[in-house]
Design an enzyme around this catalytic site. Structure first.
Site, PDB file in Angstrom:
ATOM      1  N   LYS A  17      89.134  27.543 120.898  1.00 54.48           N
ATOM      2  CA  LYS A  17      89.842  26.421 120.275  1.00 54.48           C
ATOM      3  C   LYS A  17      90.722  26.878 119.106  1.00 54.48           C
ATOM      4  O   LYS A  17      91.888  26.499 119.021  1.00 54.48           O
ATOM      5  CB  LYS A  17      88.818  25.382 119.820  1.00 54.48           C
ATOM      6  CG  LYS A  17      89.396  24.150 119.150  1.00 54.48           C
ATOM      7  CD  LYS A  17      88.415  23.000 119.159  1.00 54.48           C
ATOM      8  CE  LYS A  17      87.004  23.407 118.869  1.00 54.48           C
ATOM      9  NZ  LYS A  17      86.808  24.020 117.533  1.00 54.48           N
TER      10      LYS A  17
ATOM     11  N   THR B 135      91.787  29.906 118.584  1.00 54.82           N
ATOM     12  CA  THR B 135      92.813  30.769 119.170  1.00 54.82           C
ATOM     13  C   THR B 135      93.962  29.931 119.716  1.00 54.82           C
ATOM     14  O   THR B 135      95.142  30.263 119.535  1.00 54.82           O
ATOM     15  CB  THR B 135      92.197  31.625 120.299  1.00 54.82           C
ATOM     16  OG1 THR B 135      91.049  32.299 119.789  1.00 54.82           O
ATOM     17  CG2 THR B 135      93.181  32.650 120.819  1.00 54.82           C
TER      18      THR B 135
ATOM     19  N   ARG C 288      90.110  25.620 109.357  1.00 54.30           N
ATOM     20  CA  ARG C 288      89.031  25.709 108.376  1.00 54.30           C
ATOM     21  C   ARG C 288      88.774  27.163 107.976  1.00 54.30           C
ATOM     22  O   ARG C 288      89.138  28.097 108.688  1.00 54.30           O
ATOM     23  CB  ARG C 288      87.741  25.125 108.948  1.00 54.30           C
ATOM     24  CG  ARG C 288      87.790  23.629 109.181  1.00 54.30           C
ATOM     25  CD  ARG C 288      86.528  23.147 109.876  1.00 54.30           C
ATOM     26  NE  ARG C 288      86.402  23.708 111.213  1.00 54.30           N
ATOM     27  CZ  ARG C 288      85.288  23.704 111.927  1.00 54.30           C
ATOM     28  NH1 ARG C 288      84.191  23.168 111.437  1.00 54.30           N
ATOM     29  NH2 ARG C 288      85.256  24.229 113.130  1.00 54.30           N
TER      30      ARG C 288
ATOM     31  N   LYS D 139      78.049  33.274 115.789  1.00 52.67           N
ATOM     32  CA  LYS D 139      79.254  32.542 116.172  1.00 52.67           C
ATOM     33  C   LYS D 139      80.529  33.340 115.927  1.00 52.67           C
ATOM     34  O   LYS D 139      81.543  33.164 116.583  1.00 52.67           O
ATOM     35  CB  LYS D 139      79.305  31.207 115.407  1.00 52.67           C
ATOM     36  CG  LYS D 139      80.500  30.332 115.776  1.00 52.67           C
ATOM     37  CD  LYS D 139      80.428  28.994 115.043  1.00 52.67           C
ATOM     38  CE  LYS D 139      81.631  28.131 115.362  1.00 52.67           C
ATOM     39  NZ  LYS D 139      82.878  28.631 114.772  1.00 52.67           N
TER      40      LYS D 139
ATOM     41  N   ALA E 201      80.871  21.018 112.103  1.00 52.15           N
ATOM     42  CA  ALA E 201      81.160  19.823 112.891  1.00 52.15           C
ATOM     43  C   ALA E 201      79.906  19.202 113.489  1.00 52.15           C
ATOM     44  O   ALA E 201      79.934  18.045 113.890  1.00 52.15           O
ATOM     45  CB  ALA E 201      82.142  20.162 114.007  1.00 52.15           C
TER      46      ALA E 201
ATOM     47  N   PHE F 175      83.892  22.325 117.201  1.00 53.09           N
ATOM     48  CA  PHE F 175      83.095  22.143 118.412  1.00 53.09           C
ATOM     49  C   PHE F 175      83.821  21.249 119.427  1.00 53.09           C
ATOM     50  O   PHE F 175      85.046  21.208 119.465  1.00 53.09           O
ATOM     51  CB  PHE F 175      81.696  21.630 118.078  1.00 53.09           C
ATOM     52  CG  PHE F 175      80.862  22.633 117.325  1.00 53.09           C
ATOM     53  CD1 PHE F 175      80.766  23.946 117.758  1.00 53.09           C
ATOM     54  CD2 PHE F 175      80.176  22.280 116.178  1.00 53.09           C
ATOM     55  CE1 PHE F 175      80.008  24.883 117.059  1.00 53.09           C
ATOM     56  CE2 PHE F 175      79.414  23.203 115.482  1.00 53.09           C
ATOM     57  CZ  PHE F 175      79.327  24.504 115.925  1.00 53.09           C
TER      58      PHE F 175
ATOM     59  N   PHE G  59      91.535  33.596 130.989  1.00 54.74           N
ATOM     60  CA  PHE G  59      90.751  34.824 130.995  1.00 54.74           C
ATOM     61  C   PHE G  59      91.191  35.644 132.206  1.00 54.74           C
ATOM     62  O   PHE G  59      91.592  35.084 133.242  1.00 54.74           O
ATOM     63  CB  PHE G  59      89.247  34.525 131.096  1.00 54.74           C
ATOM     64  CG  PHE G  59      88.596  34.151 129.793  1.00 54.74           C
ATOM     65  CD1 PHE G  59      87.718  35.018 129.149  1.00 54.74           C
ATOM     66  CD2 PHE G  59      88.854  32.928 129.193  1.00 54.74           C
ATOM     67  CE1 PHE G  59      87.114  34.679 127.945  1.00 54.74           C
ATOM     68  CE2 PHE G  59      88.256  32.571 127.999  1.00 54.74           C
ATOM     69  CZ  PHE G  59      87.382  33.451 127.370  1.00 54.74           C
TER      70      PHE G  59
ATOM     71  N   TRP H 132      96.227  34.398 124.066  1.00 58.55           N
ATOM     72  CA  TRP H 132      95.315  35.449 123.618  1.00 58.55           C
ATOM     73  C   TRP H 132      95.935  36.820 123.880  1.00 58.55           C
ATOM     74  O   TRP H 132      95.880  37.710 123.027  1.00 58.55           O
ATOM     75  CB  TRP H 132      93.970  35.320 124.348  1.00 58.55           C
ATOM     76  CG  TRP H 132      92.940  36.298 123.842  1.00 58.55           C
ATOM     77  CD1 TRP H 132      92.070  36.118 122.805  1.00 58.55           C
ATOM     78  CD2 TRP H 132      92.679  37.617 124.351  1.00 58.55           C
ATOM     79  NE1 TRP H 132      91.289  37.244 122.632  1.00 58.55           N
ATOM     80  CE2 TRP H 132      91.650  38.175 123.566  1.00 58.55           C
ATOM     81  CE3 TRP H 132      93.234  38.372 125.388  1.00 58.55           C
ATOM     82  CZ2 TRP H 132      91.150  39.459 123.793  1.00 58.55           C
ATOM     83  CZ3 TRP H 132      92.744  39.649 125.609  1.00 58.55           C
ATOM     84  CH2 TRP H 132      91.707  40.182 124.823  1.00 58.55           C
TER      85      TRP H 132
END
Length: 558
Positions: free
Chosen positions: A73, A75, A96, A107, A275, A303, A383, A411
């Protein structure tokens, strides 16, 4: 093909002096407080000077429920900001700050990944500009002053069994969840039970992220309920007299941090409430400032959309007067397969049927966002193991919902890999179809607000709220807090309170275990299931792999 790690990519970034980044936004150098060469705080005088300007367009990036497969998210948020700038739009990213606890846990950081990162990545994921330390210090000052007040005669008649203000530290540490303090005799005060939360769960963090300016910050800090008297009436922070000194400690932390992406585009990184146990959005002051100096602002909510996006819409937008123009819902083929029942070890094998089965989770989030009246697009975070058939399965599913799904390769390719989504976002924003509306009205009862979220967003059959909790909610309503929004504290991994129930479950109820009044932040927290306000470290924490290499460079952050 061997890919470079995020930290290796970040280390090779060709950063520009932060004054040049500020200049692109029309921020004069004298209004930047530099922290080294590549990050700075934006002064309040400049923020005040742009308030009469019109707002740009606000884009929220959210996601499906997180899985161990990864969604990307942040990214996507960073990539979309780069993509918008690539197609000629003046765009700013608002995300954030990272908490040290998850960085050293499992994480990881909060700077994006691959070619869609905000830099300096190492600083952002460690001490950065010291904002979290300031919040910890301000919170700790209040805790010390409460116990000090009790020690010196307890003029306020505080019931030491009902001190509501716990302590905080910015680290995952299960040993501190429940402690006994003031042991050791008369000189150390009156022994009592208390505990620690992680700093990002502090009401001070929530207030910093919702306050409009320093005066609003001080007022909100004073409004916090820290304890109860023997007659059960509340004791406020202002009764202790701590709000002024706390504001002094938070003076610099209140100012947004300006940094840049790998493609030298501006990013505000400020605030960091979790979150799942808080409202999960970056600061109001960063977002509202960005809207005054850019045409497009891309922000994220933590999240999945059931937590972060709901709170963004029902708490942040409601309280700050924001009106989002578009939503991007991030999903991955891998996560769809995991939601469809595939084990993590088998995610690299094509399984179109599992993708189709897992799309139910995505579909529920799409429908939920439509309830807020904001147009959406689905961003499929690419991916290398994804197959065309699997990607097409998501596209076809979304088309059935009337929403476009676009494959993004930011990415690997940076802003160039997400241009199609950037153009779609511009189309949605310029289409003028957004008609933002919160899920529930202010005047609805607190219990009904909880039920509205549980049934409307989670799709629960009902809510378990026992008589004692209902009586507490009723009491807060009688004290004038009934118009506050509700902040749900719940596992991020499922629509239910069971983290193992993936997909789009039905036939369940949401148990509300506890409610807490965050009177300064301006919301009521409903704690559901076994959610922890102080996480623990995993069996093998990421900290085991973080170290300095022979060149003095940090290794192991991600």
């Amino acid at each position: 093909m061997a890919y470079k790690s995020d930290i290796e990519i970040a280390r090779e970034a060709r950063k520009k002096p932060i004054q040049q980044i500020g200049d692109r936004l029309g921020i004069p150098a004298e209004h930047l407080l530099p922290y080294g060469h590549d990050k700075a705080k934006v002064g309040q005088a400049f923020i005040d000077s742009v308030q009469d300007r019109p707002n740009g367009k606000l884009i929220l990036v959210t996601a499906i429920n997180p899985t161990p497969a990864g969604e990307g998210k942040t990214t996507t948020t960073v990539g979309l900001g780069d993509g918008l700038n690539r197609i000629g739009k003046k765009a700013v990213i608002c995300i954030r700050e990272a908490s040290l606890g998850p960085n050293f846990g499992m994480k990881g950081g909060a700077a994006g990944g691959g070619m869609a990162q905000v830099v300096p990545m190492e600083d952002m994921n460690l001490h950065f500009t010291g904002d979290f330390h300031a919040i910890t210090s301000a919170h700790s000052l209040l805790a010390a002053m409460i116990d000090n007040h009790i020690y010196w005669g307890n003029e306020l008649d505080i019931d030491i069994r009902r001190v509501a203000w716990r302590r905080v530290v910015d680290m995952n540490d299960r040993a501190l969840r429940q402690i006994t303090c003031s042991l050791g005799g008369v000189a150390n005060g009156f022994p009592r039970e208390t505990g620690f939360d992680i700093t990002v769960a502090s009401e001070v963090m929530a207030i910093l992220c919702l306050a409009k300016n320093l005066k609003d910050l001080e007022t909100r800090l004073g409004d916090m309920i820290v304890a109860y008297r023997r007659d059960k009436t509340p004791v406020y922070c202002r009764d202790i007299g701590a709000e002024g000194a706390m504001t002094v400690l938070l003076k610099d932390a209140m100012q947004p941090n300006l940094v840049q992406t790998l493609e030298n585009n501006p990013a505000f990184v400020h605030g960091g409430p979790f979150a799942n146990i808080a409202h999960g959005c970056n600061s109001v002051i960063a977002t509202t400032t960005a809207l005054k100096i850019a045409d497009y602002v891309v922000t994220e909510a933590g999240f999945g959309a059931d937590l972060g996006a709901e709170k963004f819409m029902d708490i942040k937008c409601r309280k700050a007067g924001l009106r989002p123009d578009a939503v991007v819902i991030v999903a991955t083929v891998r996560a769809m397969k995991m939601n469809g029942g595939v084990a993590k070890a088998n995610l690299g094998t094509e399984n179109v049927d599992a993708v189709k089965a897992g799309c139910a989770n995505l579909g529920r989030h799409v429908e939920n966002m439509q309830k807020f009246g904001v147009p959406a697009v689905v961003g499929i975070n690419h991916f290398v193991t994804d197959t065309e058939a699997e990607v097409q399965a998501i596209r076809d599913y979304c088309a059935g919902l009337g929403v476009e799904a676009i494959l993004n390769k930011h990415w690997a390719e940076g802003g160039a890999g997400i241009e199609a989504t950037a153009r779609k976002v511009v189309e949605l924003c310029e289409g003028g179809t957004a008609d933002y509306r919160p899920l529930y009205p202010d005047e609805m009862s607190l219990a009904d607000k909880i039920e509205a979220i549980c049934k409307g967003i989670y799709r629960a059959d009902g809510v378990q709220i026992d008589g004692k909790i209902r009586a507490q909610l009723k009491e807060w309503e009688e004290q004038g807090y009934g118009n506050l929004p509700v902040c749900m504290a719940k596992t991020q991994y499922s629509f239910t309170t069971d983290p193992n129930r993936r997909g789009a479950p039905t036939g369940f109820e949401i148990p509300v275990r506890e409610v807490r009044l965050s009177a300064g932040a301006g919301f009521v927290v409903a704690i559901c299931g076994e959610i922890m306000t102080m996480p623990g470290l995993p069996k093998v924490p990421a900290a085991n792999s973080i170290r300095l290499n022979d060149a003095g460079q940090i290794e192991g952050l991600f």
